[in-house]
Design a protein around this motif. Sequence first.
Motif, PDB file in Angstrom:
ATOM      1  N   MET A  25      88.463 -31.998  -3.963  1.00 55.98           N
ATOM      2  CA  MET A  25      89.190 -32.317  -2.731  1.00 55.98           C
ATOM      3  C   MET A  25      88.933 -31.265  -1.656  1.00 55.98           C
ATOM      4  O   MET A  25      88.756 -30.084  -1.940  1.00 55.98           O
ATOM      5  CB  MET A  25      90.694 -32.437  -3.003  1.00 55.98           C
ATOM      6  CG  MET A  25      91.085 -33.660  -3.806  1.00 55.98           C
ATOM      7  SD  MET A  25      92.864 -34.024  -3.716  1.00 55.98           S
ATOM      8  CE  MET A  25      93.586 -32.497  -4.286  1.00 55.98           C
TER       9      MET A  25
ATOM     10  N   ASP B   6      92.714 -37.393  -0.273  1.00 57.58           N
ATOM     11  CA  ASP B   6      91.923 -36.227   0.105  1.00 57.58           C
ATOM     12  C   ASP B   6      92.526 -35.478   1.302  1.00 57.58           C
ATOM     13  O   ASP B   6      91.927 -35.427   2.389  1.00 57.58           O
ATOM     14  CB  ASP B   6      90.483 -36.648   0.424  1.00 57.58           C
ATOM     15  CG  ASP B   6      89.525 -35.464   0.438  1.00 57.58           C
ATOM     16  OD1 ASP B   6      89.872 -34.402  -0.111  1.00 57.58           O
ATOM     17  OD2 ASP B   6      88.432 -35.598   1.031  1.00 57.58           O
TER      18      ASP B   6
ATOM     19  N   PRO C  26      98.452 -38.245  -9.622  1.00 60.18           N
ATOM     20  CA  PRO C  26      97.431 -37.306  -9.124  1.00 60.18           C
ATOM     21  C   PRO C  26      96.239 -38.007  -8.474  1.00 60.18           C
ATOM     22  O   PRO C  26      95.636 -37.471  -7.533  1.00 60.18           O
ATOM     23  CB  PRO C  26      97.010 -36.536 -10.376  1.00 60.18           C
ATOM     24  CG  PRO C  26      98.194 -36.618 -11.284  1.00 60.18           C
ATOM     25  CD  PRO C  26      98.807 -37.972 -11.027  1.00 60.18           C
TER      26      PRO C  26
ATOM     27  N   TRP D 166      90.695 -32.888  -8.763  1.00 62.68           N
ATOM     28  CA  TRP D 166      91.239 -32.108  -7.647  1.00 62.68           C
ATOM     29  C   TRP D 166      90.264 -31.047  -7.124  1.00 62.68           C
ATOM     30  O   TRP D 166      90.315 -30.672  -5.962  1.00 62.68           O
ATOM     31  CB  TRP D 166      92.576 -31.471  -8.051  1.00 62.68           C
ATOM     32  CG  TRP D 166      93.713 -32.449  -7.954  1.00 62.68           C
ATOM     33  CD1 TRP D 166      93.731 -33.721  -8.428  1.00 62.68           C
ATOM     34  CD2 TRP D 166      94.985 -32.226  -7.344  1.00 62.68           C
ATOM     35  NE1 TRP D 166      94.936 -34.328  -8.162  1.00 62.68           N
ATOM     36  CE2 TRP D 166      95.729 -33.425  -7.498  1.00 62.68           C
ATOM     37  CE3 TRP D 166      95.572 -31.145  -6.707  1.00 62.68           C
ATOM     38  CZ2 TRP D 166      97.031 -33.561  -7.015  1.00 62.68           C
ATOM     39  CZ3 TRP D 166      96.871 -31.272  -6.232  1.00 62.68           C
ATOM     40  CH2 TRP D 166      97.585 -32.474  -6.380  1.00 62.68           C
ATOM     41  N   GLN D 167      89.381 -30.561  -7.983  1.00 57.04           N
ATOM     42  CA  GLN D 167      88.451 -29.523  -7.541  1.00 57.04           C
ATOM     43  C   GLN D 167      87.562 -30.015  -6.401  1.00 57.04           C
ATOM     44  O   GLN D 167      87.115 -29.211  -5.577  1.00 57.04           O
ATOM     45  CB  GLN D 167      87.580 -29.048  -8.701  1.00 57.04           C
ATOM     46  CG  GLN D 167      88.252 -27.991  -9.578  1.00 57.04           C
ATOM     47  CD  GLN D 167      87.271 -27.384 -10.571  1.00 57.04           C
ATOM     48  OE1 GLN D 167      86.357 -28.060 -11.031  1.00 57.04           O
ATOM     49  NE2 GLN D 167      87.469 -26.126 -10.910  1.00 57.04           N
TER      50      GLN D 167
ATOM     51  N   LEU E 205      96.625 -26.109 -10.820  1.00 61.09           N
ATOM     52  CA  LEU E 205      96.350 -27.048  -9.720  1.00 61.09           C
ATOM     53  C   LEU E 205      94.888 -27.487  -9.704  1.00 61.09           C
ATOM     54  O   LEU E 205      94.583 -28.681  -9.612  1.00 61.09           O
ATOM     55  CB  LEU E 205      96.718 -26.387  -8.384  1.00 61.09           C
ATOM     56  CG  LEU E 205      96.763 -27.302  -7.156  1.00 61.09           C
ATOM     57  CD1 LEU E 205      97.952 -28.241  -7.224  1.00 61.09           C
ATOM     58  CD2 LEU E 205      96.829 -26.461  -5.871  1.00 61.09           C
TER      59      LEU E 205
ATOM     60  N   ARG F 136      93.636 -30.130 -12.359  1.00 61.93           N
ATOM     61  CA  ARG F 136      94.041 -31.535 -12.347  1.00 61.93           C
ATOM     62  C   ARG F 136      92.804 -32.399 -12.141  1.00 61.93           C
ATOM     63  O   ARG F 136      91.921 -32.046 -11.351  1.00 61.93           O
ATOM     64  CB  ARG F 136      95.057 -31.789 -11.236  1.00 61.93           C
ATOM     65  CG  ARG F 136      96.361 -31.028 -11.427  1.00 61.93           C
ATOM     66  CD  ARG F 136      97.348 -31.318 -10.307  1.00 61.93           C
ATOM     67  NE  ARG F 136      98.536 -30.473 -10.408  1.00 61.93           N
ATOM     68  CZ  ARG F 136      99.587 -30.548  -9.587  1.00 61.93           C
ATOM     69  NH1 ARG F 136      99.590 -31.461  -8.608  1.00 61.93           N
ATOM     70  NH2 ARG F 136     100.618 -29.748  -9.745  1.00 61.93           N
TER      71      ARG F 136
ATOM     72  N   VAL G  34      94.024 -37.513  -4.843  1.00 61.88           N
ATOM     73  CA  VAL G  34      92.558 -37.413  -4.797  1.00 61.88           C
ATOM     74  C   VAL G  34      91.993 -38.423  -3.814  1.00 61.88           C
ATOM     75  O   VAL G  34      91.126 -38.100  -2.985  1.00 61.88           O
ATOM     76  CB  VAL G  34      91.953 -37.610  -6.201  1.00 61.88           C
ATOM     77  CG1 VAL G  34      90.430 -37.666  -6.116  1.00 61.88           C
ATOM     78  CG2 VAL G  34      92.384 -36.491  -7.139  1.00 61.88           C
TER      79      VAL G  34
END
Length: 293
Positions: free
Chosen positions: A250, A227, A220, A247-248, A241, A244, A224
């Motif tokens: 991205m 991006d 993961p 990830w928020q 999703l 992760r 990131v």
Amino acid sequence: MKRPAFAWLLGLWLALASAAAPAHAGEIRVVDDRGVAVSLPRSPQRIVSLLPSLTETVCELGQCHRLVGVDRYSNYPASVRALPQTGGGIDPNIEAIVALRPDLVLAATSSRGVPRLESFGLKVLALEPRTAAGAQRVMGVLGQVLEVRDAERVWRAIEAGVSAAASSLPPPARGLRVYYEVSTGGYAAGPGSFIGELMDRLGARNIVGRELGPFPRINPEYVVRADPDLIMIGQRNVAGLAQRPGWQGMRALREGRVCVFSADESDVLVRPGPRMAEAARIMARCLSDKGRK
């Protein structure tokens, strides 16, 4: 003098007759993806398919009526859903397959059941396309086995459909950096896969390095760091999703550039076969919609 002349003429006639009539008239010989030469006495009339893309290819060639059994994941065209199911491609139900008395079993090279099926005397053709060229080759092999003369024409129509999908894209939809997650566990579509090839033809840029292989398992954090502008993922895998790690933040999640494909769409997208033009249209629609944000 006459007798030797007659004997000579008779010998010549027998030699010519032998040359004109092959020893194995009607026999079909092909080499599968294991490199194994498979000989069939005639074109098979009872076929069990253990891979959805092979099932779809048989039907696209107009020979659905020869299928007597399929794996549990073969669901297209709709008519194959009524056929007996014989387990999965990886874990086929050997007894059920043998009971169907097939002339030929179509299986993936990765299927663990192939040696056991062959031990029962069944003919097995192992084919597992991973690229567009592989899908084209498989269609040609099945066209030969099924004695379908226009297999190449069928493939040209698929290619034309992919090209049309690529031509339909507006300029803003091109050049997006994309992460395509194929299945749970972080398995992605690399540039060398048939999905990656479709992305390339549609002008998308894959964030996964070619050196990682066609379907690598991606950390993961790799995503990131990359991006991506856009994430493509199936409905089956999308849960959690945004939770992760990292990830928020991205770009793709912040700007809502996530295409979530339905189960039916995912089936189309992950099968290298006759529905590749439809797959290109689904992917093009995603790129077009998200490229305008």
